[in-house]
Design an enzyme around this catalytic site. Structure first.
Site, PDB file in Angstrom:
ATOM      1  N   HIS A 295       4.268  11.446  -4.596  1.00  3.97           N
ATOM      2  CA  HIS A 295       3.730  10.881  -3.351  1.00  3.97           C
ATOM      3  C   HIS A 295       3.633  11.981  -2.303  1.00  3.97           C
ATOM      4  O   HIS A 295       4.619  12.320  -1.664  1.00  3.97           O
ATOM      5  CB  HIS A 295       4.630   9.743  -2.876  1.00  3.97           C
ATOM      6  CG  HIS A 295       4.089   9.025  -1.688  1.00  3.97           C
ATOM      7  ND1 HIS A 295       3.096   8.076  -1.795  1.00  3.97           N
ATOM      8  CD2 HIS A 295       4.362   9.132  -0.360  1.00  3.97           C
ATOM      9  CE1 HIS A 295       2.801   7.616  -0.593  1.00  3.97           C
ATOM     10  NE2 HIS A 295       3.548   8.246   0.300  1.00  3.97           N
ATOM     11  N   ASP A 297       2.402  12.830   1.064  1.00  3.86           N
ATOM     12  CA  ASP A 297       1.838  12.322   2.312  1.00  3.86           C
ATOM     13  C   ASP A 297       0.828  13.337   2.826  1.00  3.86           C
ATOM     14  O   ASP A 297       1.155  14.517   2.994  1.00  3.86           O
ATOM     15  CB  ASP A 297       2.961  12.060   3.317  1.00  3.86           C
ATOM     16  CG  ASP A 297       3.781  10.847   2.910  1.00  3.86           C
ATOM     17  OD1 ASP A 297       3.214   9.744   2.893  1.00  3.86           O
ATOM     18  OD2 ASP A 297       4.969  11.004   2.571  1.00  3.86           O
ATOM     19  N   ASP A 407       2.689   3.024   0.013  1.00  5.27           N
ATOM     20  CA  ASP A 407       3.482   3.316   1.201  1.00  5.27           C
ATOM     21  C   ASP A 407       2.833   2.814   2.490  1.00  5.27           C
ATOM     22  O   ASP A 407       3.282   3.159   3.564  1.00  5.27           O
ATOM     23  CB  ASP A 407       3.697   4.848   1.282  1.00  5.27           C
ATOM     24  CG  ASP A 407       4.797   5.241   2.254  1.00  5.27           C
ATOM     25  OD1 ASP A 407       5.657   4.395   2.543  1.00  5.27           O
ATOM     26  OD2 ASP A 407       4.784   6.387   2.735  1.00  5.27           O
ATOM     27  N   HIS A 622      -1.805   7.030   5.977  1.00  6.94           N
ATOM     28  CA  HIS A 622      -0.791   6.054   6.396  1.00  6.94           C
ATOM     29  C   HIS A 622       0.381   6.607   7.209  1.00  6.94           C
ATOM     30  O   HIS A 622       1.312   5.848   7.513  1.00  6.94           O
ATOM     31  CB  HIS A 622      -0.292   5.253   5.189  1.00  6.94           C
ATOM     32  CG  HIS A 622       0.479   6.044   4.180  1.00  6.94           C
ATOM     33  ND1 HIS A 622       0.002   6.306   2.923  1.00  6.94           N
ATOM     34  CD2 HIS A 622       1.701   6.615   4.230  1.00  6.94           C
ATOM     35  CE1 HIS A 622       0.897   6.998   2.255  1.00  6.94           C
ATOM     36  NE2 HIS A 622       1.939   7.205   3.015  1.00  6.94           N
TER      37      HIS A 622
END
Ligand code: ZN
Length: 1125
Positions: A295, A297, A407, A622
Site C-alpha cells: 500500500h 500512499d 484505505d 485518499h
C-alpha cells in the site's frame, strides 16, 4: 568435541512396552514456564548462546573489500541515474551521516568477495543507510529497494549473484534518500526537515541459511502456540516442540540445527520443504487466499516525488521475489503509479510489464489512484476509472475487474454503479477501512453491497483487518476467527506486505506462508492458506460458494466510515481546488465539444484535457483531498490546481473563440484595459438548463462608460455594475417589474433587512433573526432562535487533521457580526457587508439577494448568497454556518455523486449518532411536507443536521501532520435556498449546479467575425425534457474519435432524485444524428437508441427511460453540422 552425544542424551531411548518399574520422577507440566522459556530462543538476553548467535557465518566491512564513494545531489533535487553518474564521487565510509531530510545521495559500490566464499550457499551485501534506498546495476537498471533502520520492515540485504562471487568482484550503484517509511516526522507529527541519516551497515555477509530456516520453522511453531486455543492438541504440540528444539540446539554444534529442523517436521510434515512451491496443493480447498500487496500512499507524510521512488523500489523488489518464489503473486493499484514508473524508470517498468504479462504481477482497481471515496464528483469518479482502465488496457492489454479502495475514508453509495459501468466485468470490490469505525462494528465481512441506484457489487472487507498483514499464523487465523459471516462464506483474503516504502512482502513472509500451509496439510487446526492465485480467483470462489451472492447478506447505501469525519473540511484550499477544477473541466469539455463541431480548424484537445484530468484525479488521492497530508503535499497539489486553472481557462478561451467568434470575456476587458466598440453583453451558460440571473460587471478602464449602457444597476461605490442576463425567450419585461421590489434596509442601529418579493432575511444584533417566506408569510427559523456563524473547540483524541469528535458539539459558541453595513439596494441586487472578529481571525461576508428567483421552476424562491473572505489564524477551532430551521424532518438530504443520500437528523441509535458530521457535495437540505431549506456551497464538503439545526462546515485548524493547516486567507461562498415544496419536488439540485457554474459574461462587439447567433444567454443544443428529475451534466467528445476519424458526442445524464423517469433528450436540428447508443462509462456501446424528428423544429428526439439514480451515458454520432438558426 561435544557434538552429537549431547543430542542423544537429551532424548531418552524409545521404549517398546510399558515398564513395570515406576521410579520416574515425572511432574505436572508447568505450561506457562515452558511458554516463557520458548520465547527466549532468538534474541534477548541469551542472544550470544541461542539461535541468534549462529545466523551469520562471515561478515566483512573493511574497505579492502567494500569500496564506497558518494555524490550528494544538491538541495532536494532528484537526478536520474544518468545525471547522477556524470558527477564526481568522493570516498565515503560506514558511519558517515547524510542529510538533511528529503535529499538524495548516490553511491558507487565495488565489492571484493574473498575467493574461498564460493563454497557458501549465499553471499550477500547488506547496506543500511537508516533510510530508504534503491539498488541499480551499473547500467542503471533498478534491481531492488532497501528499507533501512531497525523496524519490522527492515530490508537491507542484496544477494550477490553466484557468478560475481566466483569472479570475486561485484559493482552496483545505490541511491539513498533521506526519509523513512513514514517520511521524516514522529508518527503523524509535522515533518522534521532537518533529519540526518547514518550509514550503519555496508558489509559483505555470509548468512547461515540453515540457521535462518530453523528460525522460520521455530517462529511458525511459536505463532501456532501463541494463536491457537490453549486446549487444542496442535497448540500444545507446537509448544512441546519448541521446548524440544531448545533442548536440542547447541550454538557450538552446527549439526544440531538439522536435528532441530527435523523436530519441527513433527508439525510441518516430513520432507515438507522439498516440495517448494508445490506445498500449495491445489486439490485442497483454500480458506485463506494470500496475495502480496504494497500500500503505497500516493502522497501523505511525504510528497509525490518521494512516492515515485517508493514505487520503483517496491515493485522491482517484488519482481526479484517472483523470480525466487514461483508461487508469489503481487497486486497493486493506481495507473498513476505505473505511469510514473514508465516515465522515470523505463527499465523497471519493463521488468514489471514482463511479470504482468506472465500473470504474476496483477494490476487491480482500475482507477487512476486509490481515491477518496466521498468527495470527488460523480464525473471525477468516472474519470478515475476511465483514465485508469484505458491506461491498463493500453499498456498491458487488460482491464481490472476488481475495484480496490482499501484505505478510503468511507465509500459513497454511487460507487457500485460506477464500478459496474467501468468495464463490463467489474463486479468485485475490496476495502478494509471500516474496521476503524469508532462507534459501531460493521456487521459483515463478505456481502453484496448495493448502491443508491440498486446496483450491487461483491464486497469483501478482509477480516484480517489490515492490508499490511505480516503473513503470520495470527494473520491467517484471524481470517477465520474475525470473519463476521462464516455461515454464508468461509473464505478470506490475506493482503500481506509492508506498504509505504516497506517494499511489499518480505522473503520471510513467503517462507512463513509455506510453513503455515505445510502445517495445514497436517492438521485441521490450521486454516488452509493458498498462494499462486489472484484476487479474482478469490472472488470467483465466493461466487461459486454462495450461488452468485444469493446466500450473502446485503448492505444498502453508503459505507459510512465512523471515523475521520474532519476530512470533509480539513485543508480548505484542496477542497476549493478540487471543486473549481472539476467544474472548469466540465465547462471546457462542453465548449470544446461545440467548438470541435462548429469551429473550423479546431481539433478537440484530448491530450490537454486529459492532462488536466490526470492532475485533478491525482489530487483526489485518499490522503490528499481529505486534507490529511503534510504541508509539502499541499504545495504540490496547489501547484497542480494552478496549472489546471491556467490550462483550463486557456482551453476555454480557445474553444469559445472557435465556437462563437470574437467574444471578449468581461474579465479580459478589465485586465487588458480594452476599449470597446458598440456591442452587447452576453452570457455563456455551460449548464444545460435555461437560466436568468443577475451578473456583476466590473467598471474600470476605458470601457466603463460603454458598459454602463448595458447594465441596470451601478454599485454604490461605482466600481461595479449589475446586469440582468435573461435566458427565457418569453420572459419579456416581467423581470424588470419584479426587480423593483428588491431592497436592503436598515432599521435603527443594528437591524438590517434584505428583502424581495419572495424572501426576506433580517440580521439583528449581528445574528440572523428571521428568514421569512414573503409569499406564504411563513417564518422559517425556530421562534426565539438565531442563525449565523458558530464556532466549536476541535480537539480530537489523536488523528488531528482526520478527526472531529462528537464531543465538539458540546462546545458550541454562536458568533455575532460586529459590523454590518448596507452595500447595495436594488433594483436587481441588494447586499449587506458584515464583519466578524475572532481573537486571531477576521471573517468578512457579503450577504446578497437578487431580484431573480433561483431557477425558472414555478414558485422558485431567491437564494441568499454569502461570499466570505476569511483571514484564519485559529488553532483547533471549527467554524460553521448554521440555521435553526422551523422544519421537522427525521432525515436530511445531502448531495452525493449522481444523486443524494438521506441521513438522520436524530441520534436514536449509535448508528444514527455516529453520523454527526457527514459529507455533502453542492447541496444539503432539510424538508418537511410542502417546504424545505437547502444550503448550497461552492467548495465545502462537510455538513450536518443536528435536530433542526442545519450546519455547513467551513474551516478547521488542525496542527498535525501539517502544523499550518488552513492558516491564512480563504474565499468561499454558500447560499441559503428556501423552497416551497419538499426537497423531492424542489429545484435544489439544478440551483446548486447554477451556483457552482456561474454564467460567463462576455462582450459581443457588433462588428467582427461572429460565427453564431447570440441570444443574451447561450442555449445548449442538448436538453432533457419531460422529466424534471433528470439532469444532463457532462457533454464531451468520444475518447477515440480522432483515432477512428469519428464525430461523436458523449452525454452524461442521470436521475437526480431517486425515482423513475421517462425523459426526452432533444438535440437541436442543426446537429444531424446518424446513430445513438447508450454506452458504459468507458464509452462502449450497450444498446441502440431510437431517434425521431420533431415535426415543427426538426430537432432530434430520443426517448430515455431511467430508474432511481441511474447514470445513463448516451453516445451520438453526428453526421452533419449546420449553423444554428
Ligand atoms: Zn492509504
Amino acid at each position: 568435541m561435544y557434538c552429537n552425544h549431547r543430542a542423544e542424551h537429551a532424548t531418552p531411548p524409545t521404549r517398546s512396552s510399558y515398564p513395570l518399574d515406576g521410579s520416574s520422577p515425572g511432574h505436572k507440566w508447568i505450561k506457562s514456564l515452558t511458554n516463557d522459556r520458548a520465547g527466549q530462543f532468538t534474541g534477548g538476553r541469551w542472544s550470544s548462546l541461542n539461535l541468534s548467535s549462529v545466523l551469520y557465518t562471515e561478515r566483512i566491512d573493511d574497505k579492502k573489500y567494500v569500496e564506497l564513494s558518494v555524490w550528494s545531489a544538491p538541495g532536494r533535487s532528484k537526478p536520474t541515474f544518468e545525471e547522477a553518474m556524470r558527477n564526481k564521487f568522493k570516498p565515503a565510509k560506514k558511519g558517515d551521516h547524510f542529510g538533511p531530510s528529503w535529499t538524495n545521495h548516490w553511491w558507487k559500490v565495488k565489492l571484493h568477495v574473498p575467493t574461498a566464499w564460493t563454497k557458501y550457499e549465499r553471499v550477500q551485501f547488506e547496506f543500511d543507510p537508516s533510510c530508504e534506498a534503491m539498488i541499480f546495476d551499473v547500467h542503471g537498471t533498478p534491481l531492488q529497494g532497501i528499507t533501512g533502520g531497525w523496524g519490522g520492515e527492515r530490508r537491507v540485504e542484496h544477494i550477490i549473484p553466484p557468478a560475481a562471487v566466483k569472479a570475486g568482484i561485484y559493482e552496483i550503484v545505490i541511491e539513498s534518500s533521506c526519509n523513512g517509511l513514514f517520511g521524516v516526522g514522529d508518527s503523524i507529527e509535522p515533518p522534521n526537515n532537518n533529519r540526518w541519516f547514518g550509514l550503519w551497515t555496508a558489509d559483505i555477509v555470509v548468512p547461515n541459511m540453515e540457521a535462518w530456516r530453523l528460525m522460520l520453522d521455530y517462529n511458525t511453531l511459536r505463532q501456532l502456540s501463541d494463536n491457537l486455543p490453549g486446549n487444542s492438541p496442535t497448540q500444545n504440540h507446537a509448544l512441546v516442540l519448541q521446548n524440544k528444539i531448545m533442548n536440542t540446539f547447541r550454538n557450538d554444534d552446527p549439526s544440531t540445527i538439522a536435528q532441530c529442523r527435523k523436530i519441527a517436521e513433527e508439525i510441518l510434515g516430513e520432507g515438507w520443504e522439498s516440495k517448494g512451491a508445490d506445498i500449495y496443493d491445489k486439490n485442497v480447498d483454500a480458506l485463506i487466499y494470500g496475495i502480496g500487496y504494497c500500500h503505497i500512499d500516493t502522497a501523505w507524510l511525504w510528497p509525490y516525488s518521494v512516492t515515485q521512488q517508493k514505487v520503483a523500489r517496491s515493485w522491482t523488489t517484488q519482481v526479484d521475489l517472483m523470480n525466487r518464489y514461483p508461487e508469489h503473486r503481487f497486486t497493486c493499484s493506481s495507473a498513476q503509479q505505473f505511469k510514473w514508473l514508465e516515465q522515470l524508470y523505463p527499465a523497471g517498468f519493463k521488468a514489471v510489464k514482463d511479470k504482468v504479462l506472465a500473470g504474476k504481477f496483477h494490476p487491480v482497481g482500475g482507477a487512476w489512484v486509490e481515491h477518496d471515496g466521498n468527495m470527488p464528483s460523480g464525473e471525477a469518479l468516472i474519470r478515475q476509472n476511465l483514465l485508469g482502465q484505458r491506461y491498463f488496457q493500453s499498456r498491458f492489454g487488460v482491464r481490472c475487474v476488481t475495484a480496490w479502495l482499501p484505505d478510503s475514508f468511507g465509500l459513497s453509495g454511487a460507487l457500485p454503479q460506477i464500478f459496474r459501468l467501468c468495464g463490463m466485468k467489474a463486479r468485485n470490490f475490496f476495502t478494509q477501512k471500516l474496521s476503524w469505525n469508532n462507534v459501531n462494528v460493521f456487521p459483515h465481512t463478505t456481502f453484496n453491497w448495493t448502491g443508491i441506484d440498486g446496483t450491487q457489487v461483491l464486497c469483501h472487507m478482509t477480516p484480517v483487518d489490515t492490508y499490511n498483514a505480516q503473513a503470520t499464523f495470527g494473520d491467517v487465523r484471524r481470517g477465520i476467527t474475525n470473519h463476521k459471516n462464516l455461515e454464508s462464506s468461509n473464505t478470506a483474503l490475506l493482503v500481506f506486505g509492508n506498504g509505504d516504502g516497506g517494499g511489499g512482502p518480505l522473503p520471510n513472509m513467503l517462507d512463513s506462508l509455506r510453513r503455515i500451509r505445510a502445517a495445514a496439510n497436517q492438521t485441521p487446526d490450521v486454516p488452509v492458506v493458498h498462494m499462486g492465485t489472484s484476487v479474482e480467483d478469490f472472488y470467483a470462489d465466493i461466487e461459486r460458494d454462495t450461488n452468485y451472492g444469493e446466500t450473502l447478506p446485503t448492505w444498502h447505501g453508503e459505507l459510512y466510515l465512523e471515523f475521520h469525519r474532519g476530512t470533509y473540511t480539513s485543508h480548505g484550499s484542496i477542497k476549493r481546488g478540487n471543486r473549481k477544477s472539476e467544474i472548469l473541466l466540465r465547462e471546457v469539455e462542453y465548449v470544446a465539444t461545440m467548438a470541435s463541431l462548429h469551429g473550423k480548424d479546431y481539433e478537440y484537445p484530448y491530450d490537454r484535457i486529459n492532462e488536466c484530468w490526470e492532475k485533478v484525479c491525482l489530487n483526489q488521492f485518499h490522503d490528499v483531498l481529505p486534507g490529511s497530508a503534510i504541508g509539502m503535499v499541499y504545495e504540490d497539489a496547489e501547484k497542480l490546481y494552478g496549472e489546471v486553472a491556467r490550462d483550463g481557462k486557456q482551453l476555454f478561451k480557445e474553444a469559445v473563440s472557435a465556437y462563437m467568434g470574437n467574444l471578449i470575456p468581461i474579465a479580459s476587458v478589465m485586465e487588458e484595459q480594452l476599449a470597446l466598440s458598440n456591442g452587447k453583453l452576453v452570457a455563456f451558460n455551460t449548464v444545460h438548463h435555461a437560466r436568468r440571473e443577475v451578473v456583476e460587471i466590473p467598471l474600470k478602464g476605458p470601457s466603463a462608460t460603454r458598459l454602463r449602457k448595458e447594465v441596470v444597476q451601478i454599485s454604490k461605490d461605482g466600481t461595479r455594475a449589475y446586469a440582468l442576463m435573461d435566458g427565457d425567450d418569453n420572459a419579456g419585461g416581467l423581470l424588470q417589474a419584479k426587480g423593483l421590489s428588491i431592497l436592503a434596509m436598515q432599521k435603527g442601529d443594528d437591524e438590517f433587512i434584505l428583502t424581495n418579493s419572495n424572501i426576506s432575511m433580517t440580521i439583528k444584533g449581528g445574528r440572523i433573526t428571521s428568514l421569512y417566506d414573503m409569499i406564504l408569510q411563513r417564518e422559517l427559523l425556530i421562534k426565539g432562535m438565531t442563525g449565523g456563524l458558530v464556532i466549536f473547540d476541535d480537539r480530537p483524541n489523536y488523528w488531528d487533521a482526520w478527526d472531529v469528535e462528537i464531543f465538539h458539539l458540546e462546545t458550541r459558541e454562536p458568533l455575532s457580526f460586529s459590523k454590518v453595513t448596507l452595500a447595495e439596494s436594488g433594483p436587481v441586487r441588494a447586499a449587506l457587508r458584515a464583519e466578524l472578529k475572532l481573537p486571531k481571525s477576521t471573517v468578512k461576508v457579503t450577504i446578497s439577494l437578487d431580484a431573480t428567483p433561483a431557477t425558472f421552476q414555478p414558485n422558485s424562491r431567491s437564494l441568499i448568497r454569502f461570499d466570505a473572505e476569511v483571514d484564519w489564524h485559529e488553532r483547533h477551532r471549527f467554524l460553521k454556518f448554521e440555521l435553526p430551521l422551523n422544519i421537522r424532518a427525521h432525515d436530511a438530504y445531502y448531495e452525493t455523486q449522481f444523486g443524494h443520500v438521506s441521513r438522520p437528523t436524530h441520534k436514536n441509535t449509535t448508528w444514527d449518532a455516529a453520523k454527526f458530521e457527514v459529507c455533502c457535495h453542492k447541496y444539503c437540505d432539510i424538508s418537511e411536507f410542502g417546504y424545505g431549506v437547502a444550503f448550497l456551497n461552492d467548495c465545502k464538503y462537510g455538513a450536518s443536521a443536528d435536530g433542526q439545526f442545519m450546519r455547513l462546515s467551513l474551516l478547521r485548524a488542525a496542527t498535525a501532520p501539517d502544523a499550518e493547516q488552513d492558516q491564512g486567507k480563504h474565499e468561499f461562498s454558500w447560499a441559503v435556498l428556501p423552497h416551497a415544496t419538499h426537497f423531492m419536488q424542489s429545484d435544489v439540485p439544478i440551483a446548486a449546479q447554477f451556483f457552482n457554474s456561474p454564467l460567463h459574461v462576455m462582450y459581443a462587439p457588433e462588428s467582427g467575425p461572429l460565427r453564431l447567433a447570440l441570444p443574451t444567454v447561450h442555449k445548449s443544443p442538448f436538453s432533457v425534457e419531460g422529466a424534471p428529475n433528470v439532469v444532463l451534466e457532462t457533454v464531451k467528445r468520444g475518447e477515440d474519435d480522432t483515432k477512428k476519424k469519428l464525430t461523436r458526442v458523449v452525454l452524461r445524464i442521470f436521475e437526480a432524485y431517486g425515482g423513475h423517469a421517462s425523459a426526452t433528450l432533444r438535440v437541436a436540428s442543426h446537429l444531424s444524428i446518424d446513430r445513438a447508443y447508450t454506452t458504459n462509462l468507458l464509452e462502449e456501446k450497450i444498446s441502440a437508441l431510437e431517434t425521431s424528428t420533431h415535426e415543427a423544429t426538426g430537432d432530434t428526439l430520443i426517448k430515455l427511460d431511467l430508474h432511481a439514480f441511474q447514470i445513463l451515458t448516451v453516445r451520438l454520432t453526428i453526421s452533419k453540422v449546420e449553423m444554428p438558426s
